[in-house]
Design an enzyme around this catalytic site. Structure first.
Site, PDB file in Angstrom:
ATOM      1  N   LYS A  40       0.851  -1.199   0.000  1.00  0.00           N
ATOM      2  CA  LYS A  40       0.000   0.000   0.000  1.00  0.00           C
ATOM      3  C   LYS A  40       0.890   1.253   0.000  1.00  0.00           C
ATOM      4  O   LYS A  40       2.088   1.160   0.282  1.00  0.00           O
ATOM      5  CB  LYS A  40      -0.911  -0.025   1.232  1.00  0.00           C
ATOM      6  CG  LYS A  40      -0.157   0.048   2.554  1.00  0.00           C
ATOM      7  CD  LYS A  40      -1.046  -0.319   3.741  1.00  0.00           C
ATOM      8  CE  LYS A  40      -0.276  -0.185   5.043  1.00  0.00           C
ATOM      9  NZ  LYS A  40      -0.935  -0.882   6.148  1.00  0.00           N
ATOM     10  N   TYR A 253      17.377  30.210   7.069  1.00  0.00           N
ATOM     11  CA  TYR A 253      16.349  30.988   7.779  1.00  0.00           C
ATOM     12  C   TYR A 253      16.597  30.993   9.281  1.00  0.00           C
ATOM     13  O   TYR A 253      16.965  29.963   9.860  1.00  0.00           O
ATOM     14  CB  TYR A 253      14.965  30.379   7.529  1.00  0.00           C
ATOM     15  CG  TYR A 253      14.494  30.534   6.103  1.00  0.00           C
ATOM     16  CD1 TYR A 253      14.331  31.785   5.521  1.00  0.00           C
ATOM     17  CD2 TYR A 253      14.199  29.411   5.341  1.00  0.00           C
ATOM     18  CE1 TYR A 253      13.891  31.907   4.218  1.00  0.00           C
ATOM     19  CE2 TYR A 253      13.751  29.524   4.036  1.00  0.00           C
ATOM     20  CZ  TYR A 253      13.601  30.786   3.482  1.00  0.00           C
ATOM     21  OH  TYR A 253      13.168  30.904   2.190  1.00  0.00           O
TER      22      TYR A 253
END
Ligand code: PLP
Length: 356
Positions: A40, A253
């Site tokens: 899956k 950042y």
């Protein structure tokens, strides 16, 4: 080609490693025990079609989350039986007979929906508290199976909530419910319950079939992991730019990191938009040319920065951002308090996967 195919990173899946993991997982099964490879979520991000082809000879069946995933496998020519874990809904019921998929039934409504005909497994909720029929209703389910005309019961299944946590009260409770399931359905229908963790640690739960997911991809979910399972996934990127900075200069950042000395750093075009999680900022190293270098400063949307100290690399040099002994998905998961399942599934589908 008009669309300039070029990728900032790509993923390599090792066929050999997958096959060796699969063989290891089959070693402690009694002969005659069947096995399902759970593929899956695009085989936990490894590429469902390629994984199905790589391990098809070692597994009797595949399992996926929904009909869309199952149909994609059929269209790629995968012929194994396919079990669809997700619930049948009116929009998908016709796909089961058309593509010869096996449904999972966990309510009376599902029996009604599927009456046009299909093979199915009944799921019992023995304590997971997700899909499945509650154990109080076992007797009614038995009658329902017996009276379901055109649809064929091919199995009775349940799913464990904490097989990976060592001996727990929850696991013991589920094992007791399993005994009830065995009394009622054993010998009549194939029974299956074990996921990777139970397959490794609870041989009594193997019953007629086991379902292998995470361990097949190389992450041992049990409290005492085996050395035999190896991660099949390597995530590679490259040096986009290599630059000199002075002592005390900051990167990324928030300017959370400053160079401890003058030296070089590399800008790598992989970031959280690709699935390199922002909460990994400053936590794990990458490998370039057999050497490990720390990722420093905040992870940005499309880039990470790596401190090379005195070393220097040409633009284009390959970088292992995930998948080595110091930075595979299991280590990544531990570093940020999640599980390798989430790391592997979280790598964006835009990152191409190649089976090698
Ligand atoms: C995902 C899943 C599995 C596989 O679990 P792993 O822990 O990855 O081995 C087995 N059974 C069901 C019902 C699942 O949803």
């Amino acid at each position: 080609m008009a669309d300039y195919p070029f990728y900032h990173s790509h993923i390599e899946i090792s066929r050999d490693v997958l096959q060796s993991n699969a063989r290891y997982l089959h070693r402690n099964l009694k002969s005659g025990t069947r096995s399902v490879a759970v593929i899956k979520a695009d085989a936990y991000g490894h590429g469902a079609v390629d994984v199905a082809r790589a391990v098809g000879d070692l597994y009797d069946m595949f399992a996926v989350a929904n009909v869309t995933e199952a149909v994609a496998l059929r269209k790629a020519g995968i012929m194994h039986p396919i079990l669809v874990f997700g619930v049948p809904v009116p929009q998908t019921v016709k796909a089961y007979p058309e593509y010869e998929l096996e449904a999972v039934v966990s309510s009376d409504e599902h029996f009604d929906l599927l009456e046009q005909g299909t093979a199915y497994h009944v799921e019992i909720d023995s304590g997971m508290g997700r899909l499945g029929i509650r154990p109080d209703d076992l007797e009614r389910v038995r009658k329902r199976i017996a009276s379901a005309g055109r649809i064929t019961c091919k199995g009775v299944m349940t799913h464990f909530a904490s097989a990976d946590e060592g001996d727990s009260a929850c696991m013991q409770h589920q094992i007791r419910v399993l005994a009830q399931i065995r009394d009622m359905f054993g010998g009549q229908f194939p029974l299956h319950a074990a996921n990777s963790a139970a397959s490794l640690d609870y041989p009594d739960t193997h019953l007629d079939m086991v379902r292998h997911g995470i361990a097949l991809y190389g992450y041992d979910p049990t409290p005492e992991p085996s050395e035999q399972l190896r991660p099949a996934m390597k995530w590679r990127s490259w040096v986009a730019q290599c630059k000199y900075i002075h002592k005390g200069d900051s990167l990324s950042y928030g300017a959370t990191w400053q160079a401890p000395a003058g030296g070089y750093y590399a800008v790598i075009p992989t970031g959280y938009a690709d699935g390199y999680r922002r909460d990994l900022s400053g936590k794990l190293p990458v490998r370039i040319d057999e050497r490990w270098y720390p990722q420093v400063g905040r992870v940005t949307m499309d880039y990470i920065m790596v401190w090379l100290d005195g070393d220097r690399y040409a633009a284009g040099t390959e970088v292992l951002v995930m998948g080595g002994e110091k930075n595979h998905a299991g280590i990544m998961a531990d570093a940020i308090g999640t599980i390798p399942y989430e790391i592997c599934c979280g790598i964006h589908t835009k990152v191409p996967r190649r089976m090698m």
